[in-house]
Design a protein around this motif. Structure first.
Motif, PDB file in Angstrom:
ATOM      1  N   LYS A   1      -7.151  10.990   1.487  1.00 13.63           N
ATOM      2  CA  LYS A   1      -6.865   9.698   0.465  1.00 13.63           C
ATOM      3  C   LYS A   1      -7.545   8.766   0.919  1.00 13.63           C
ATOM      4  O   LYS A   1      -7.279   7.512   0.715  1.00 13.63           O
ATOM      5  N   SER A   2      -8.714   8.981   1.003  1.00 16.39           N
ATOM      6  CA  SER A   2      -9.597   7.972   1.650  1.00 16.39           C
ATOM      7  C   SER A   2     -10.701   7.555   0.449  1.00 16.39           C
ATOM      8  O   SER A   2     -11.569   6.438   0.441  1.00 16.39           O
ATOM      9  N   GLU A  59      -3.381   8.204   5.547  1.00 15.15           N
ATOM     10  CA  GLU A  59      -4.440   8.454   4.258  1.00 15.15           C
ATOM     11  C   GLU A  59      -5.680   9.345   4.835  1.00 15.15           C
ATOM     12  O   GLU A  59      -6.249  10.020   4.149  1.00 15.15           O
ATOM     13  N   THR A 106      -5.014  13.128   5.258  1.00 18.00           N
ATOM     14  CA  THR A 106      -4.712  13.678   3.828  1.00 18.00           C
ATOM     15  C   THR A 106      -5.645  13.655   2.784  1.00 18.00           C
ATOM     16  O   THR A 106      -5.609  14.092   1.542  1.00 18.00           O
ATOM     17  N   GLU A 112       3.725  13.531   2.311  1.00 17.98           N
ATOM     18  CA  GLU A 112       2.766  14.788   2.020  1.00 17.98           C
ATOM     19  C   GLU A 112       2.810  15.596   3.517  1.00 17.98           C
ATOM     20  O   GLU A 112       2.819  16.838   3.328  1.00 17.98           O
ATOM     21  N   PHE A 145       3.283   7.871   0.492  1.00 14.42           N
ATOM     22  CA  PHE A 145       3.035   8.978  -0.024  1.00 14.42           C
ATOM     23  C   PHE A 145       2.325  10.064   0.693  1.00 14.42           C
ATOM     24  O   PHE A 145       2.524  11.419   0.819  1.00 14.42           O
ATOM     25  N   SER A 146       1.198   9.656   1.474  1.00 13.43           N
ATOM     26  CA  SER A 146       0.498  10.482   2.346  1.00 13.43           C
ATOM     27  C   SER A 146       1.228  10.807   3.547  1.00 13.43           C
ATOM     28  O   SER A 146       1.304  11.975   3.911  1.00 13.43           O
ATOM     29  N   ARG A 180       1.128  -1.155  -0.002  1.00 11.19           N
ATOM     30  CA  ARG A 180      -0.137  -0.055   0.017  1.00 11.19           C
ATOM     31  C   ARG A 180       0.777   1.492   0.143  1.00 11.19           C
ATOM     32  O   ARG A 180       0.847   1.995   1.021  1.00 11.19           O
ATOM     33  N   PRO A 181       1.371   1.627  -1.115  1.00  5.89           N
ATOM     34  CA  PRO A 181       2.416   2.801  -1.281  1.00  5.89           C
ATOM     35  C   PRO A 181       1.568   3.934  -0.823  1.00  5.89           C
ATOM     36  O   PRO A 181       2.332   4.855  -0.397  1.00  5.89           O
ATOM     37  N   SER A 182       0.635   4.090  -1.023  1.00  5.67           N
ATOM     38  CA  SER A 182      -0.318   5.390  -0.813  1.00  5.67           C
ATOM     39  C   SER A 182      -0.208   5.928   0.678  1.00  5.67           C
ATOM     40  O   SER A 182      -0.144   6.966   0.877  1.00  5.67           O
ATOM     41  N   ILE A 183       0.223   5.016   1.643  1.00  3.93           N
ATOM     42  CA  ILE A 183       0.470   5.345   3.051  1.00  3.93           C
ATOM     43  C   ILE A 183       1.742   6.170   3.056  1.00  3.93           C
ATOM     44  O   ILE A 183       1.582   7.369   3.659  1.00  3.93           O
TER      45      ILE A 183
END
Length: 243
Positions: free
Chosen positions: A242-243, A237, A240, A24, A20-21, A15-18
């Motif tokens: 991103k949910s 997430e 930021t 950020e 990146f969040s 889960r790369p989005s974590i």
């Protein structure tokens, strides 16, 4: 402030989005975030499995990659706990490495702890998805018991306008993951996770928020198999949007 960011194995792979969040958030507060490209594992799985030599090799590599930074931050209570609480044990027979590990441990942080207690929430740009109005929070074991991460994520969630945090029953109870525990004792782990998911469902929230991807994967898998439409989000997430 120059911050070394440890992505962690599961975030990188699953889960790369974590990651990146989290970056950020750190950059929004004015941090210079550096992600050492050769980073791999902190050694936690090997440590939990009793493989001391592999743990030591990985810990030495980790030290070399991160000890030059003013602070080291990671979006995982369990990985942060490995560095803060266990590296000194890993290097117990080597005074030099033990001292280096001890020094770095003082500058190593779980993400929400760093955001609240080092950076200060007034510096952060927080937002949430407009579709969410109610969430609940699961306290992951390592972050809670080893690092004292309890109030920090809740303080961040409380800053999100229009979002209600509802505490589930037994929010501090384990989800059953426990790293290699889930593989060694599958039946026990499954029963623990079923109880956790029942408590999540009974909270009547649109999402459950956590700070450790191992717990997230465990809970998300169980909820999906039950057909429960509750989102499973890392706190980075959520705050930021991103949910």
């Amino acid at each position: 402030m120059r911050v070394g960011f440890f992505v962690t194995c599961l975030v990188d792979s699953m889960r790369p989005s974590i990651g990146f969040s989290a970056i950020e958030l750190l950059e929004s507060a004015g941090c210079e975030v550096v992600v050492p490209p050769a980073q791999t594992c902190c050694g936690q799985p090997a440590w939990n499995s009793g493989d001391r030599q592999t743990t030591r090799d990985l810990a030495i590599k980790w030290l070399k990659e991160f000890e030059a930074f003013e602070h080291v931050v990671m979006p995982s209570g369990s990985c942060a706990s490995m560095v803060v609480s266990h590296y000194k044990q890993v290097f117990d027979s080597d005074p030099d490495l033990k001292w280096r590990a001890s020094q770095l441990a003082q500058r190593t942080w779980e993400l929400t702890d760093f955001l609240v207690n080092v950076l200060g929430m007034d510096k952060l740009k927080l937002r949430k998805s407009p579709e969410l109005s109610k969430v609940t929070y699961h306290d992951s074991c390592s972050g809670l018991r080893d690092l004292g991460v309890k109030a920090q994520p809740r303080a961040l969630i409380d800053q999100l306008e229009g979002l209600e945090l509802v505490e589930m029953k037994d929010c501090e109870q384990c989800c059953g993951f426990g790293g290699t525990f889930a593989m060694k004792y599958g039946d026990v782990s499954s029963a623990i996770c079923s109880e956790k998911c029942e408590n999540i469902e009974n909270a009547n929230a649109q999402a459950v928020v956590l700070g450790d991807l191992g717990c997230m994967m465990n809970i998300q898998g169980r909820l999906a198999r039950k057909g429960t439409h509750v989102k499973v989000l890392h706190v980075a997430e959520l705050i930021t949007g991103k949910s």
